[in-house]
Motif scaffolding. Structure first.
Motif, PDB file in Angstrom:
ATOM      1  N   LEU A  85      47.266  21.823  34.712  1.00  0.00           N
ATOM      2  CA  LEU A  85      48.059  21.190  35.762  1.00  0.00           C
ATOM      3  C   LEU A  85      49.374  21.938  35.972  1.00  0.00           C
ATOM      4  CD1 LEU A  85      48.553  18.926  37.792  1.00  0.00           C
ATOM      5  CD2 LEU A  85      49.443  17.525  35.903  1.00  0.00           C
ATOM      6  N   GLN A  86      49.984  22.385  34.884  1.00  0.00           N
ATOM      7  CA  GLN A  86      51.235  23.140  34.980  1.00  0.00           C
ATOM      8  C   GLN A  86      51.020  24.472  35.705  1.00  0.00           C
ATOM      9  OE1 GLN A  86      52.456  23.404  30.882  1.00  0.00           O
ATOM     10  NE2 GLN A  86      53.463  21.398  30.884  1.00  0.00           N
ATOM     11  N   GLN A 117      49.461  16.094  42.379  1.00  0.00           N
ATOM     12  CA  GLN A 117      49.818  16.679  41.092  1.00  0.00           C
ATOM     13  C   GLN A 117      50.789  15.787  40.331  1.00  0.00           C
ATOM     14  OE1 GLN A 117      51.253  20.540  42.321  1.00  0.00           O
ATOM     15  NE2 GLN A 117      49.290  21.534  41.917  1.00  0.00           N
ATOM     16  N   GLN A 118      51.735  15.205  41.045  1.00  0.00           N
ATOM     17  CA  GLN A 118      52.694  14.300  40.406  1.00  0.00           C
ATOM     18  C   GLN A 118      52.000  13.045  39.889  1.00  0.00           C
ATOM     19  OE1 GLN A 118      55.667  13.656  43.409  1.00  0.00           O
ATOM     20  NE2 GLN A 118      56.507  15.734  43.239  1.00  0.00           N
ATOM     21  N   ARG A 145      46.747  19.289  30.768  1.00  0.00           N
ATOM     22  CA  ARG A 145      48.160  19.367  31.134  1.00  0.00           C
ATOM     23  C   ARG A 145      48.570  20.821  31.382  1.00  0.00           C
ATOM     24  NH1 ARG A 145      51.692  15.613  31.487  1.00  0.00           N
ATOM     25  NH2 ARG A 145      50.294  14.139  30.449  1.00  0.00           N
ATOM     26  N   GLU A 188      50.729  23.638  39.337  1.00  0.00           N
ATOM     27  CA  GLU A 188      52.046  23.304  39.887  1.00  0.00           C
ATOM     28  C   GLU A 188      52.877  24.562  40.126  1.00  0.00           C
ATOM     29  OE1 GLU A 188      52.894  18.827  38.106  1.00  0.00           O
ATOM     30  OE2 GLU A 188      53.419  20.590  36.906  1.00  0.00           O
ATOM     31  N   GLU A 191      50.165  13.948  36.726  1.00  0.00           N
ATOM     32  CA  GLU A 191      51.087  14.181  35.619  1.00  0.00           C
ATOM     33  C   GLU A 191      51.467  12.876  34.925  1.00  0.00           C
ATOM     34  OE1 GLU A 191      54.639  16.222  36.788  1.00  0.00           O
ATOM     35  OE2 GLU A 191      54.596  17.462  34.973  1.00  0.00           O
ATOM     36  N   LYS A 192      51.444  11.764  35.659  1.00  0.00           N
ATOM     37  CA  LYS A 192      51.798  10.468  35.100  1.00  0.00           C
ATOM     38  C   LYS A 192      50.639   9.854  34.313  1.00  0.00           C
ATOM     39  CE  LYS A 192      55.145   9.394  38.745  1.00  0.00           C
ATOM     40  NZ  LYS A 192      55.500   8.481  39.863  1.00  0.00           N
TER      41      LYS A 192
END
Length: 278
Positions: free
Chosen positions: A99-100, A83-84, A96, A103, A87-88
């Motif tokens: 993804l949030q 996930q990190q 996004r 997370e 995010e990049k």
């Protein structure tokens, strides 16, 4: 016969007092008394076998919880790592957002796993807590102050009822973990503001009061049982938070209890009281 009955009672009393496994023996040959002694010995043997089996099952359960908590940590760490990395990268607003959400659920899972891990540690490690004189009032107040932001994020107000300082013979680290779990329980389940009080009765007492939703669904007699949740359909908790509170309190020679009146839940942790001059 009176003498033999007296001896039977004497042996049974000794077994209860000294936790021995000595069977009932008779010196007098009497069919009825011998049958009685044989049946008593059979009951005692069956009870002993049940106790041994219960201990074996409890040990197996503890090992299972420990293994589960460890096994869940590894894939969760990998999930968060990916996930990190995502995010990049370059993501659309929709990607996004998704993804949030992922997370957020991963973080919730992390909290549940930490509960499993802590509970398994307490069951298996049996740590020797360092008991010392602590200012329970100050320690609880400090923990509440450090968690003000958490209460505010959940639109909750916390009120500490001021009183004279209360001292307890306890482990500082264990008390902090107890208060943190009580705070987490309030944040997850409170339907209103929270009232915290530290008072001296026969023991030193930490009291957390808060109103709850659907109070008729709460079984107050099982609230400290492991895996107990009032709402099994929608609950996001393991039901281990208050079990951990009880374990830690008992390891310090204390106890826990709860009451529910007019929709207000009062969870109390009692610890050995320490004289302020000692």
């Amino acid at each position: 016969m009176q003498l033999q009955l007296h001896n039977i009672n004497k042996l049974l009393t000794k077994r209860l007092a000294e936790h021995t496994r000595q069977p009932i023996n008779l010196a007098l040959f009497n069919k009825e008394l011998n049958t009685l002694a044989a049946n008593i010995n059979k009951c005692l043997k069956d009870e002993e076998n049940l106790r041994i089996e219960a201990l074996r099952e409890e040990k197996h359960f503890k090992e299972m919880i420990s293994n589960i908590s460890h096994d869940l940590r590894t894939p969760l760490t990998a999930i968060k790592g990916y996930q990190q990395l995502m995010e990049k990268g370059v993501l659309t607003s929709e990607q996004r957002y998704k993804l949030q959400v992922a997370e957020k659920h991963a973080d919730e899972l992390g909290v549940l796993i930490e509960h499993f891990f802590e509970y398994a540690y307490l069951l298996n490690a049996e740590p020797e807590l360092k008991l010392e004189k602590i200012n329970l009032t100050n320690l609880v107040t400090e923990c509440i102050a450090e968690s003000i932001a958490v209460f505010e994020e959940n639109n909750l107000e916390v009120r500490i009822i001021e009183a004279l300082p209360v001292f307890a013979k306890a482990s500082k680290e264990a008390v902090i973990r107890i208060v943190q779990n009580l705070i987490r329980n309030c944040v997850q389940h409170s339907a209103g503001n929270v009232e915290v009080q530290v008072l001296a009765e026969k023991n030193a007492v930490i009291s957390f009061k808060n109103s709850v939703k659907n109070s008729n669904e709460i079984d107050i007699n099982h609230i400290f049982d492991r895996f107990y949740t009032a709402d099994k359909a929608r609950s996001k908790t393991t039901g281990l938070g208050l079990s951990i509170v009880r374990l830690l309190a008992e390891e310090m020679g204390g106890s826990t209890n709860a009451s529910l009146q007019a929709g207000v839940l009062d969870i109390r942790v009692e610890l050995p009281l320490q004289n302020s001059l000692a």
